[in-house]
Design an enzyme around this catalytic site. Structure first.
Site, short mmCIF file in Angstrom:
data_model
loop_
_atom_site.label_atom_id
_atom_site.label_comp_id
_atom_site.label_asym_id
_atom_site.label_seq_id
_atom_site.Cartn_x
_atom_site.Cartn_y
_atom_site.Cartn_z
N CYS A 1 0.88 -0.71 -0.22
CA CYS A 1 0.45 -0.11 0.01
C CYS A 1 0.80 1.20 0.17
O CYS A 1 1.27 1.44 -0.93
CB CYS A 1 -1.27 -0.40 1.43
SG CYS A 1 -2.36 0.93 0.81
N HIS B 1 -4.29 -5.66 0.07
CA HIS B 1 -3.54 -5.80 1.26
C HIS B 1 -4.32 -7.09 1.40
O HIS B 1 -4.67 -7.74 1.06
CB HIS B 1 -4.65 -4.91 2.46
CG HIS B 1 -4.28 -3.44 2.37
ND1 HIS B 1 -3.68 -3.56 3.54
CD2 HIS B 1 -4.75 -3.08 2.28
CE1 HIS B 1 -3.38 -1.76 4.13
NE2 HIS B 1 -3.90 -1.25 2.90
N GLU C 1 -2.80 -9.24 3.27
CA GLU C 1 -3.32 -10.11 4.81
C GLU C 1 -4.96 -9.73 4.80
O GLU C 1 -5.27 -10.46 6.06
CB GLU C 1 -2.87 -9.36 6.29
CG GLU C 1 -3.13 -8.14 6.43
CD GLU C 1 -2.97 -6.69 5.74
OE1 GLU C 1 -3.68 -5.36 5.31
OE2 GLU C 1 -2.32 -6.79 4.32
#
Length: 430
Positions: A318, A402, A404
């Site tokens: 990001c 992202h 995760e």
């Protein structure tokens, strides 16, 4: 004390039926309703109980001049921020605690929010950094086995403003048409609409260093991996084979958990941590994390990234991806309304797969400005923007979104394995 009676008699029941349609029965009962209320000497009703529901007591004033009446929950007061919309269906607590939302009002397009309450296991940082929450309907009850408290109480305790009963669909359409807008959220009746409008037009999020406020102040070691009940990949779990220095530009906890689950020993450092100090720790790799705001507002971070390039494998997520883009000689630009949600399709050019991803950013890297040798590895299928980079010559990899999740799908989780493989190959070549 005087009382006033109100009488209502249903003397002609047939008028309640449609014309030319006589009632089914020929017998009717005459009903009289009588109400009374005590009156004061001035003739006003007294002794009435407050309404058991909230009334519109808040305003969201946007810089385009539109005013949106709403009901307040959470903290009271006046707050300014950039309004963005998030299309995630679940995971509002992870969104509330994502530091990348610093300086922003998050509008949830999913209309019903708060039904699962909040718990203290799903927080993605040490506090809520966003400016406020805008939703259509606040659940009047909670139903979840992990619920610890209601959403309203959670926000009030953290001094975060929230509003409900506002037309989030109309605001979303406005943001899609005109782009992200600065707004002011207020529960203060003493402030006029014009005052709030002037506040919205005098503040700008562009060029502000938001990272300094969300980053940690001192280095610390991260030891927690993904809990077994929630894990879905046991690759080298807890082996602590590779040492990773993670720059905290607003890092989410689940990024650290996933790295730990893939066998990384992690030291988290502040955003201003000198590159020379990082190299003294002899890391196998360096992570540049997500974070809020404009990458051009943090030239010190770009300088740190540039100094580490080619000296150690690096992975940017990001904000880290955007900083790498600038450090490699490219440019970044502000998007019209950004990407915020858990359902963005991305084309992984390296393997041909389409991944559904979790995203949260208002800036992107311009791939046309990157030097020769830098590869675009991922493309956002909604608008064609650059969603991933690689520079094999300098052992660089990055993603704009992202992997995760938290909240969101796990399609891109394998990128942590790719980072481990990159560190492994460089370590064994050395």
């Amino acid at each position: 004390m005087a009382t006033q009676d109100l009488n209502f008699a249903l003397n002609n029941p047939s008028t309640f039926f449609a014309p030319n349609k006589p009632p089914r029965h020929s017998k009717f009962r005459i009903v009289t309703v009588k109400c009374s209320a005590p009156l004061s000497s001035e003739g006003a009703a007294t002794g009435l109980v407050e309404r058991p529901w909230n009334v519109a007591n808040a305003r969201l004033v946007l810089e385009d001049g539109s005013i949106w009446r709403a009901k307040s929950f959470g903290a009271l007061g006046t707050q300014v921020g950039e309004v963005v919309f998030n299309t995630s269906l679940t995971g509002y607590q992870e969104i509330l605690t994502d530091p990348s939302y610093a300086g922003q009002f998050v509008l949830m397009t999913n209309p019903h929010i708060g039904n699962t309450g909040v718990n203290f296991d799903d927080e993605e940082s040490r506090q809520c950094f966003l400016a406020g929450l805008v939703i259509r309907s606040l659940s009047i009850g909670t139903s979840n086995w992990r619920c610890a408290e209601t959403l309203g109480n959670y926000l009030a305790e953290r001094n975060i403003m929230g509003i409900s009963d506002v037309d989030t669909r109309a605001i979303t359409r406005r943001l899609r048409q005109d782009g992200s807008l600065i707004g002011v959220l207020s529960t203060e009746e003493s402030k006029s609409d014009q005052e709030l409008l002037e506040m919205s037009r005098s503040w700008d999020i562009v060029g502000i260093d938001l990272i300094s406020d969300v980053s940690c102040k001192e280095p610390f070691e991260w030891v927690e991996s993904t809990k077994p009940d929630w894990d879905f990949n046991t690759h080298e779990r807890n082996s602590k084979t590779y040492r990773v220095i993670a720059y905290d530009f607003g890092i989410k906890h689940n990024i650290l958990r996933r790295l730990a689950s893939y066998g990384c020993q992690i030291i988290v450092v502040p955003s201003t941590w000198p590159a020379s100090e990082t190299l003294k720790l002899k890391p196998d790799g360096v992570l540049f994390s997500n974070g809020p705001g404009d990458p051009s507002a943090v030239p010190y971070a770009v300088a740190i990234v540039k100094e580490l390039l080619g000296k150690v494998p690096v992975f940017g997520i990001c904000m880290g991806h955007q900083l790498l883009g600038q450090a490699l000689g490219g440019k970044t630009f502000k998007m019209k309304f950004g990407h915020h949600g858990g359902n963005h399709p991305v084309h992984n050019i390296q393997n041909g797969r389409v991944e559904i991803s979790a995203q949260n950013h208002n800036y992107a890297v311009d791939p046309t400005a990157l030097p020769k040798g830098v590869e675009v590895t991922h493309i956002n299928l909604n608008d064609g923007t650059c969603a991933g980079l690689a520079y094999p010559a300098l052992n660089v990899m990055s993603l704009q979104y992202h992997p995760e999740a938290s909240p969101g799908p796990h399609d891109s989780d394998c990128v942590f394995r790719d980072f481990v493989e990159l560190m492994k190959s460089v370590k064994y070549r050395a």
